[in-house]
Design a protein around this motif. Structure first.
Motif, short mmCIF file in Angstrom:
data_model
loop_
_atom_site.label_atom_id
_atom_site.label_comp_id
_atom_site.label_asym_id
_atom_site.label_seq_id
_atom_site.Cartn_x
_atom_site.Cartn_y
_atom_site.Cartn_z
N SER A 240 42.74 26.89 42.43
CA SER A 240 44.26 27.24 42.96
C SER A 240 44.65 28.58 42.81
CB SER A 240 45.41 26.46 42.44
OG SER A 240 44.92 24.95 43.19
N ALA A 241 44.04 29.23 41.49
CA ALA A 241 44.20 30.64 41.11
C ALA A 241 43.58 31.48 42.21
CB ALA A 241 43.91 30.86 39.45
N ILE A 242 42.44 31.32 42.26
CA ILE A 242 41.71 32.18 43.19
C ILE A 242 42.36 32.05 44.76
CG2 ILE A 242 39.34 32.41 44.35
CD1 ILE A 242 39.14 33.09 41.63
N GLY A 243 42.73 30.72 45.12
CA GLY A 243 43.36 30.74 46.48
C GLY A 243 44.81 31.56 46.17
N LEU A 244 45.52 31.57 45.07
CA LEU A 244 46.69 32.35 45.24
C LEU A 244 46.63 33.91 44.62
CD1 LEU A 244 48.73 29.64 42.94
CD2 LEU A 244 49.16 30.49 45.45
N GLY A 245 45.14 34.38 44.64
CA GLY A 245 45.04 35.71 44.27
C GLY A 245 45.33 36.23 42.86
N ALA A 246 45.36 34.88 42.09
CA ALA A 246 45.87 35.15 40.67
C ALA A 246 44.56 35.51 39.73
CB ALA A 246 46.51 33.80 40.07
N ILE A 247 44.31 36.70 39.91
CA ILE A 247 42.91 37.04 39.24
C ILE A 247 43.06 38.50 38.39
CG2 ILE A 247 41.50 36.35 41.05
CD1 ILE A 247 41.18 39.15 42.20
N ASN A 248 44.46 38.72 38.15
CA ASN A 248 44.96 40.04 37.29
C ASN A 248 45.68 39.26 35.93
OD1 ASN A 248 44.04 41.72 39.04
ND2 ASN A 248 45.78 41.26 40.27
N PRO A 249 45.40 39.79 34.85
CA PRO A 249 46.15 39.01 33.27
C PRO A 249 47.59 39.12 33.87
CG PRO A 249 44.53 41.02 32.82
CD PRO A 249 44.33 40.86 34.51
N GLY A 250 48.34 38.03 33.35
CA GLY A 250 49.78 38.00 33.55
C GLY A 250 50.05 37.24 34.85
N ASP A 251 49.25 37.15 35.82
CA ASP A 251 49.47 36.44 37.12
C ASP A 251 49.94 35.04 36.51
OD1 ASP A 251 49.24 38.39 38.68
OD2 ASP A 251 47.03 38.09 39.41
N ALA A 252 50.72 34.33 37.23
CA ALA A 252 51.17 32.76 36.74
C ALA A 252 51.56 32.10 37.86
CB ALA A 252 52.15 32.82 35.78
N PHE A 253 51.25 30.67 37.80
CA PHE A 253 51.80 29.85 39.07
C PHE A 253 51.96 28.40 38.14
CE2 PHE A 253 47.34 29.40 39.23
CZ PHE A 253 47.04 27.60 39.19
N ARG A 264 48.40 30.55 33.50
CA ARG A 264 48.65 31.97 33.41
C ARG A 264 47.33 32.74 33.03
NH1 ARG A 264 52.73 33.91 28.99
NH2 ARG A 264 51.29 32.78 27.76
N VAL A 265 46.84 33.82 33.82
CA VAL A 265 45.42 34.64 33.60
C VAL A 265 45.70 35.47 32.31
CG1 VAL A 265 44.01 36.14 34.63
CG2 VAL A 265 45.41 34.50 36.39
N VAL A 424 47.09 23.24 49.85
CA VAL A 424 45.68 23.19 49.73
C VAL A 424 45.07 24.25 48.88
CG1 VAL A 424 45.48 21.76 52.06
CG2 VAL A 424 45.74 24.52 52.21
N GLY A 425 45.86 24.79 48.16
CA GLY A 425 45.40 26.07 47.34
C GLY A 425 44.24 25.86 46.57
N ALA A 426 43.65 24.72 46.11
CA ALA A 426 42.46 24.61 45.47
C ALA A 426 41.47 24.70 46.16
CB ALA A 426 42.47 23.23 44.72
N ALA A 427 41.58 24.21 47.68
CA ALA A 427 40.47 23.82 48.62
C ALA A 427 40.39 25.54 49.16
CB ALA A 427 40.77 22.97 49.73
N ILE A 428 41.17 26.23 49.25
CA ILE A 428 41.31 27.66 49.82
C ILE A 428 40.53 28.42 48.72
CG2 ILE A 428 42.65 29.70 50.43
CD1 ILE A 428 42.80 27.96 52.66
#
Length: 482
Positions: A240-253, A264-265, A424-428
């Motif tokens: 889901s983080a990959i689908g949300l573009g959460a790939i930088n430290p501090g990104d959260a969902f 949190r990344v 569908v964040g995880a599948a994306i």
């Protein structure tokens, strides 16, 4: 084209993404759970495979040209499930799932056996994790334990059936309690504490690395070409983080799926076991993440809908888009025990404050607020070990509800954003890992943040009222436990 497969608890989702990262089509097949005894939660591993093949079959029928053009496949999956295979590669018993609570005693036993557990794995021993399940099997089903040749997680079993290769990625492996999470490799020490060896484990890769090739038989079935790459993939939340573009430290969902997750990344291994916070590898090398986990988030609302024999949408409709004050009834969402912050498989759900004047709407609102209060517990737990979180993207099935999003903002005191394709964040995310593995592209070029559809800010008066309600709610768990 790229195919993302999310092997969830309630169903398998399959999505097709094009070269521009746009969602082209999706399909899903349901799954059922088995609860043969109290605290037990199991599934037949072959049902995951049947649902996966069926979902892709559906895409091949509805979008044959796009399905045939697939170059890379990514897998996401429910974490922690113990899938025990014999020497013939077949399951020895039903898989023991992430929300199974039978191994509470074995958790304590594992921590006694291995004092280094917290330092190496970065997490408390909890019944949801894979390793305590194997201690339970060794104790209660010794004949089966003696026959175990490999232990796979759910998505790794599906990949095995798609390709013939037994491979796992770092993010999912981190949830077993057998991984040296800082070093990103299997730990002989942790495995030995459960009577296993590295030979019982699949090969490890990063989530964006090639892991296997789709079998020729399945490629022909779906009209695909040769050499379709299957990526390492990720556990559902890292995907889901990959689908949300959460790939930088501090990104959260915040994910409101069957379970609830605050993610949190981090740019380093940052364990915080004293708060029952999980510290796992991310799906990309050089990144880790922290998670708070509740075991029954959207599942709590589904439970109420089932008990009242009323669809969820019908339950929510009378409450509208927002509420002006907390419900007079409070709800503990511990229907399957709880992880963060209590680590208590025996915690139970409860309605408190019922009176004859209580309405169905009061109960529905109490469930939404109870899950939000549990999310606030997780926010507090993560806040003890790093910079505070100031905004959250909301994903999962619960993200469909505008009402729940506003309640979350009011209870948590942070901005909450509903995002495009949040359900569908995880599948994306899985499809994007498939693209990375097939093309070697840079993650920053592929893992872009989705469009925010709607934002919710905390409302001052409601925030103050929820502060008071949360303070009362916090007293319920210790009072009822005693």
């Amino acid at each position: 084209m790229y195919l993302g497969l999310d092997v969830g608890t309630s169903g398998v989702k399959a999505v097709l993404e094009d070269e521009a990262g746009a969602l082209v089509a999706s399909a899903s097949r349901p799954l059922s759970l088995s609860h043969p005894q109290p605290l037990w939660s199991e599934q037949n591993p072959d049902h995951w495979v049947e649902a996966t093949l069926g979902a892709v079959d559906d895409l091949a029928v509805s979008h044959p040209r796009e399905t045939a053009a697939v170059r890379g496949i990514g897998l996401s999956g429910q974490m922690h499930g113990a899938t025990l295979l014999g020497r013939d590669g077949r399951p020895l018993r039903p898989a023991i799932l992430w929300n199974d609570g039978r191994s509470q005693e074995e958790c304590a036993e594992l921590e006694r056996r291995c004092p280094e557990l917290h330092a190496i794995a970065g997490n408390l021993a909890m019944p949801g994790f894979t390793a305590p399940k194997l201690v339970w099997v060794a104790k209660h089903e010794p004949k089966i334990f003696a026959e175990v040749a490999k232990v796979l997680l759910p998505k790794a079993y599906v990949r095995y059936r798609l390709s013939g290769e037994m491979v796992e990625d770092m993010s999912d492996a981190a949830g077993t309690l057998w991984l040296d999470v800082g070093a990103r490799r299997w730990s002989e020490t942790l495995l030995a504490a459960t009577g296993l060896a590295i030979s019982h484990m699949p090969r490890l890769v990063e989530g964006n690395q090639p892991a296997a090739l789709l079998s020729a038989e399945l490629a022909q079935r779906w009209g695909m070409g040769a050499n379709v790459v299957i990526a390492g993939g990720a556990g559902d939340n890292a995907a889901s983080a990959i689908g949300l573009g959460a790939i930088n430290p501090g990104d959260a969902f915040l994910s409101l799926g069957t379970s609830g997750v605050l993610f949190r990344v981090t740019d380093r291994f940052a364990p915080a076991p004293e708060s029952a916070v999980h510290a796992f590898c991310h799906a990309l090398g050089g990144l880790w993440h922290q998670m708070g986990v509740m075991l029954s988030a959207a599942a709590s609302l589904s439970w109420l809908a089932r008990i009242l024999e009323t669809p969820e949408a019908v339950l929510l409709a009378p409450l509208g888009a927002s509420v002006e004050r907390p419900s007079t009834v409070q709800f503990l969402p511990y229907l399957d025990g709880e992880r963060t912050p209590h680590n208590d498989a025996h915690a139970a759900g409860a309605f408190v404050g019922l009176r004859s004047a209580a309405s169905r709407g009061d109960l529905v609102q109490a469930v939404l607020e109870g899950v939000a209060f549990a999310a606030r517990d997780m926010l507090a737990a993560l806040g003890r070990s790093a910079q505070p979180i100031t905004e959250l993207d909301l994903v999962g099935g619960g993200s469909r509800s505008v009402l729940w999003a506003q309640i979350m903002a009011d209870v948590l005191g942070v901005a909450v954003h509903r995002v495009e394709e949040g359900e569908v964040g995880a599948a994306i995310g899985a499809s994007r890992l498939g693209r990375l593995a097939a093309t070697g592209a840079a993650p920053t070029d592929v893992c872009r943040k989705p469009q925010r559809l709607q934002s919710f800010a905390p409302r001052v008066a409601q925030r103050a009222a929820y502060d008071d309600a949360y303070a009362h709610w916090r007293k319920l768990y210790p009072a009822l436990k005693e």
